[in-house]
Structures are given as structure tokens and as C-alpha cells.
Design a protein around this motif. Structure first.
Motif, short mmCIF file in Angstrom:
data_model
loop_
_atom_site.label_atom_id
_atom_site.label_comp_id
_atom_site.label_asym_id
_atom_site.label_seq_id
_atom_site.Cartn_x
_atom_site.Cartn_y
_atom_site.Cartn_z
N ALA A 1 10.63 11.42 -10.57
CA ALA A 1 9.93 12.36 -9.68
C ALA A 1 10.79 12.70 -8.47
CB ALA A 1 8.60 11.76 -9.24
N MET A 2 11.44 11.70 -7.89
CA MET A 2 12.27 11.96 -6.71
C MET A 2 13.44 12.89 -7.06
SD MET A 2 12.32 8.14 -5.00
CE MET A 2 13.51 8.57 -3.72
N ALA A 3 14.08 12.63 -8.18
CA ALA A 3 15.21 13.47 -8.59
C ALA A 3 14.75 14.89 -8.93
CB ALA A 3 15.92 12.84 -9.78
N ARG A 4 13.60 15.01 -9.58
CA ARG A 4 13.07 16.34 -9.93
C ARG A 4 12.68 17.11 -8.67
NH1 ARG A 4 11.88 20.74 -10.39
NH2 ARG A 4 10.80 21.83 -12.11
N LEU A 5 12.10 16.46 -7.72
CA LEU A 5 11.72 17.12 -6.47
C LEU A 5 12.95 17.59 -5.71
CD1 LEU A 5 9.48 17.91 -4.49
CD2 LEU A 5 9.65 15.62 -3.48
N ALA A 6 13.99 16.79 -5.71
CA ALA A 6 15.23 17.18 -5.03
C ALA A 6 15.91 18.34 -5.75
CB ALA A 6 16.18 16.00 -4.94
N GLN A 7 15.81 18.35 -7.07
CA GLN A 7 16.42 19.42 -7.85
C GLN A 7 15.78 20.76 -7.55
OE1 GLN A 7 17.34 18.94 -12.22
NE2 GLN A 7 15.67 20.40 -12.41
N ALA B 1 1.61 6.71 -6.90
CA ALA B 1 0.56 7.67 -7.26
C ALA B 1 1.05 9.10 -7.10
CB ALA B 1 -0.69 7.42 -6.41
N LEU B 2 1.74 9.39 -6.00
CA LEU B 2 2.26 10.74 -5.78
C LEU B 2 3.30 11.10 -6.84
CD1 LEU B 2 2.67 10.76 -1.87
CD2 LEU B 2 0.92 11.93 -3.23
N ALA B 3 4.15 10.14 -7.20
CA ALA B 3 5.17 10.40 -8.21
C ALA B 3 4.53 10.70 -9.56
CB ALA B 3 6.11 9.20 -8.32
N ALA B 4 3.54 9.91 -9.94
CA ALA B 4 2.88 10.13 -11.23
C ALA B 4 2.18 11.49 -11.26
CB ALA B 4 1.87 9.01 -11.49
N ALA C 1 3.33 9.87 -16.46
CA ALA C 1 2.25 9.94 -15.47
C ALA C 1 1.19 8.87 -15.74
CB ALA C 1 1.62 11.33 -15.48
N VAL C 2 0.80 8.73 -16.99
CA VAL C 2 -0.19 7.69 -17.35
C VAL C 2 0.38 6.32 -17.06
CG1 VAL C 2 -1.48 6.66 -19.25
CG2 VAL C 2 -1.32 9.15 -19.05
N PHE C 3 1.66 6.13 -17.38
CA PHE C 3 2.34 4.87 -17.07
C PHE C 3 2.21 4.55 -15.58
CE2 PHE C 3 6.42 2.98 -15.58
CZ PHE C 3 6.40 1.78 -16.26
N GLY C 4 2.40 5.55 -14.71
CA GLY C 4 2.29 5.32 -13.27
C GLY C 4 0.88 4.97 -12.85
N PHE C 5 -0.09 5.73 -13.32
CA PHE C 5 -1.47 5.50 -12.90
C PHE C 5 -2.02 4.17 -13.45
CE2 PHE C 5 -1.65 10.31 -12.63
CZ PHE C 5 -1.67 10.32 -11.24
N VAL C 6 -1.70 3.85 -14.70
CA VAL C 6 -2.16 2.58 -15.27
C VAL C 6 -1.47 1.41 -14.59
CG1 VAL C 6 -2.27 1.20 -17.38
CG2 VAL C 6 -2.74 3.65 -17.48
N VAL D 1 0.84 -1.21 0.00
CA VAL D 1 0.00 0.00 0.00
C VAL D 1 0.87 1.25 0.00
CG1 VAL D 1 -1.57 1.38 1.43
CG2 VAL D 1 -2.06 -1.03 1.01
N LEU D 2 1.93 1.25 0.79
CA LEU D 2 2.84 2.39 0.80
C LEU D 2 3.49 2.58 -0.57
CD1 LEU D 2 4.58 1.88 4.28
CD2 LEU D 2 2.85 3.59 3.67
N ALA D 3 3.83 1.47 -1.22
CA ALA D 3 4.42 1.55 -2.56
C ALA D 3 3.44 2.17 -3.56
CB ALA D 3 4.85 0.17 -3.03
#
Length: 409
Positions: free
Chosen positions: A367-373, A317-320, A335-340, A310-312
Motif C-alpha cells: 500500500a505504501m509503495a502504491r500510494l507513492a507511485q 487498517a488504512l493499508a488494507a 485486504a482481507v489478510f489485513g483486516f483479519v 494502536v497506531l500500528a
């Protein structure tokens, strides 16, 4: 969205090789496999082994690589030894055992199967990390951001499956390179990766869809521009799956034996196809919350098969959503890749092993790298570094279960 091209630096040939991206990603991947090997060798004798440790195959005494062989590894081994003699083995697709067999054959059968599998995974995880680095360079402007994406990948909670006698490394390598070639508009190379990818596992359709959306984006989202010869690479991508289905038809008389195998194996009664994926997700979330706030700590099955998955799903979902907000049109395919992916991972009435299925979802690492940037307003470095640390700790926990032969995903 630009890609930074690495230029050769002055110096000797060996200095340029040492400074290349391929060399540096190999150093990261080699260190990753080395650390996991050392940890296993030091502690595996002190761990009680359970049903996930097939002593009849690898022997009662631990070896340097015996820790890589747990749970589903026995099915891949059975395929290599018997070529789908057991009716439940069609659930495991053939490309990984075929590549392991090829490596062993090229060694004139001097390599044990487990060693051959380890070499395949080292090379495949190296290719996957390098592809991810180059993909991240397309989305990130900083020089260190892409390396953070690779770090996030190698410290994911289930990254140790890249080390085990499993198909994760090969799947990530082909999937990541297929998407990279799509980003570069090299459609023939993309197709060359997608065709064998569909012979690894059914979730390869997610990467086919990802590349198809990128192809659509390359045509400025205009339907009429889709009518080109390159569109044929997408139906051709399923040649790998169709070849496997043909083999199963000739072998077992059932072209869909890869799906019907779940009905034959007593260990998978929870896999029941169900289109009500929102209900499956809701049931898993409520079960996870109840287990967390229960008076007694959750047992291993609930923790590994409900709470962590569930955490994964939440992270995915947050990353997408974040990628879609930051990159807008350019981020739509990811994003669609993540949600699908969330939908596909929950179509079988449960979330068991979902945290392992999320490992190839590269949208999380971008997403993690972009958020850190630099996030939408503030730098997200503390959150990202905290997540990487949490993932590393969680991987250490799950890996310890894996080594001990206990269920970890």
C-alpha cells in the motif's frame, strides 16, 4: 496486475550477478544488519541493562552479537538447550530453534548459538526482502516502487526483530515466498513453504488464509473450480503445526501445550482469549487517547504496549482499505489478510506487541509503495516518505529500548 521480468543485461557474468535483484536485496539487508550492529556495539555499554538482558546466558560483558539476545530470545535458547523442559516454553514454536541448531551442527558446533541465529536471520531476512520485491513487482508498474516496498519493510518500527534472536525473519521469509508462489500459481511450492510456516507461530494461519484466497481468485471466485488436487495443499499446510502438537503430546502429555503455556507463565496474565475484539480495540484506543492527552507523559509500558500498537493497527487498517480500493478484486486477498490480522491480533484481550505482529503484514508495504507511485487522485509520495521517516525514528527509539533490555514489544 503484471509482473516485470528482469532480463539479463549485456556484460560479464559478474556484472550480471552484481545487477541482479538478489544481489541488490542482499546489499540492502546486509547494510540493515550492519547498521544495527554498529549502533548496538557503540552504545550498548552506555545503556543500563534491565530484566530483558539475560546475563546468566550471554555473560555480563557485551559482545558483538549479545545485543541481539533479549527477552523472548532466552526461551528459544532454552529450547535449544533443554528441548522444552520448562512448561512455559511450548508457547514458542520449534522451527526457528531447529534451524539454528541445524546451522550450528553443520559448523561442527564451532559457532555459538547466538552467531548461528544471527546467520539464520541474515539469510532469512534476505529471502524475505527478495520475495517482497517480486511480490511488489506484481502489483506496481514503476521500477522504483518495489524497492520502496522493501525499504518500507526494513524501516518498519519493529524491523529490528529481524536482527534479533527471534523468529521474525524466518516467518517473513516463508510467508512472503508462500504468497509469491501463490501469485505465480505454483501451488506445490506454496505448500512447501506453508507446511514449515505453521511450525513457527500460530499467526501462520493468516498466510494460509491469504494463499487460499489467492487460490480462490485464481479460480475466478467460482466455488466449483476449487475442487482440484491443489486445494489439498491448504489442509496439508497444518502438518507443521500438527507435528509440533504431536511432539508436545509425547513430551508433556498435552498436544495443546502451546496455548496452555500462557496460563503457566506469570509474565502473560493479560493474555485471555476473548471474542469481543471490538471491545478490546476500543479499550486500547480510548486508553491511548487518554494517555496522549494526559497531563503527565505516558510511562514506557503505556507507550510501547498501548499507544504504538494502536497506531500500528490504524496503519494496517488504512493499508488494507487502500489496497482494496485501488486493486479491487486483485486486492481482495491482501485486504482481507489485513483486516483479519487486526481481528486475530486482538483476540487475546490486549494489544501488547501488536506493532511487532504487524511486521509480517506485507499489505502495508504494498500500500505504501502504491500510494507513492500515484494515489487515486494525487501522488502520495510526501505522505509515504513522511511515514517511512517516522517509522525509522520510531524504530531507532524502540531499538534503543531493546538494546538496553527494556520492553519494546
Amino acid at each position: 496486475m503484471t509482473e516485470t521480468i528482469e532480463r539479463p543485461e549485456a556484460g560479464s557474468r559478474w556484472q550480471r550477478v552484481a545487477a541482479s535483484e538478489w544481489t541488490r536485496t542482499f546489499a540492502m539487508v546486509a547494510a540493515f544488519h550492519f547498521v544495527l550492529t554498529v549502533v548496538a556495539v557503540l552504545f550498548q555499554r552506555s545503556y543500563p541493562t534491565e530484566i530483558g538482558y539475560p546475563k546468566d546466558i550471554i555473560g555480563p560483558d557485551p559482545t558483538w552479537l549479545s545485543h541481539t539476545f533479549r527477552w523472548d530470545s532466552a526461551h528459544y535458547y532454552g529450547i535449544l538447550e533443554g528441548s522444552y523442559e520448562n512448561p512455559e516454553e511450548p508457547a514458542f514454536y520449534p522451527l526457528f530453534p531447529v534451524v539454528v541448531w541445524l546451522v550450528r551442527t553443520l559448523s561442527f558446533n564451532s559457532l555459538p548459538l547466538i552467531t548461528a541465529g544471527f546467520l539464520v536471520n541474515v539469510v532469512a531476512s534476505w529471502f524475505a526482502a527478495t520475495a517482497l520485491l517480486k511480490i511488489a513487482r506484481t502489483f506496481l508498474s514503476s521500477t522504483w516502487g518495489p524497492w520502496l516496498a522493501v525499504t518500507a519493510f526494513l524501516t518498519a518500527p519493529t524491523a529490528y526483530f529481524l536482527h534479533g534472536f527471534y523468529s521474525e525473519s524466518l516467518f517473513c521469509a516463508l510467508g512472503f515466498w508462500a504468497y509469491l508462489f501463490a501469485l505465480r500459481r505454483q501451488w506445490h511450492l506454496m505448500g512447501a513453504c506453508l507446511i514449515p510456516l505453521t511450525a513457527i507461530r500460530i499467526t501462520s494461519v493468516l498466510f494460509v488464509g491469504l494463499c487460499l484466497l489467492e487460490f480462490f481468485r485464481a479460480q475466478d471466485w467460482q466455488w466449483r473450480k476449487l475442487l482440484s488436487w491443489n486445494i489439498l495443499w491448504f489442509p496439508a499446510a497444518f502438518i507443521g503445526l500438527e507435528a509440533y502438537a504431536l511432539y508436545l503430546k509425547l513430551k508433556h502429555g498435552d498436544a495443546l501445550a502451546m496455548f496452555h503455556a500462557y496460563d503457566l507463565h506469570q509474565s502473560w496474565p493479560y493474555h485471555v482469549f476473548n471474542l469481543d475484539f471490538p471491545g478490546t480495540i476500543w479499550h486500547a484506543v480510548t486508553a491511548a487517547v487518554e494517555a496522549v492527552f494526559a497531563t503527565k507523559p505516558p510511562d514506557n509500558w503505556t507507550l510501547v504496549s498501548t499507544i504504538i500498537p494502536v497506531l500500528a493497527l490504524v496503519v494496517l487498517a488504512l493499508a488494507a482499505g487502500y489496497v482494496l480500493r485501488v486493486y479491487r478484486g486483485a486486492g481482495i486477498p491482501l485486504a482481507v489478510f489485513g483486516f483479519v490480522s487486526i481481528v486475530m491480533f486482538t483476540l487475546n484481550s490486549n494489544v501488547v506487541s501488536v506493532h511487532r505482529y504487524v511486521l509480517p503484514c506485507l499489505v502495508v508495504y504494498i500500500a505504501m509503495a502504491r500510494l507513492a507511485q500515484g494515489g487515486i487522485r494525487l501522488s502520495g509520495k510526501p505522505a509515504v516518505y513522511g511515514l517511512i521517516l517516522s517509522h525509522t525514528v520510531l524504530m531507532a527509539f524502540l531499538y534503543s529500548l531493546f538494546i538496553a533490555g527494556k520492553w519494546s514489544g
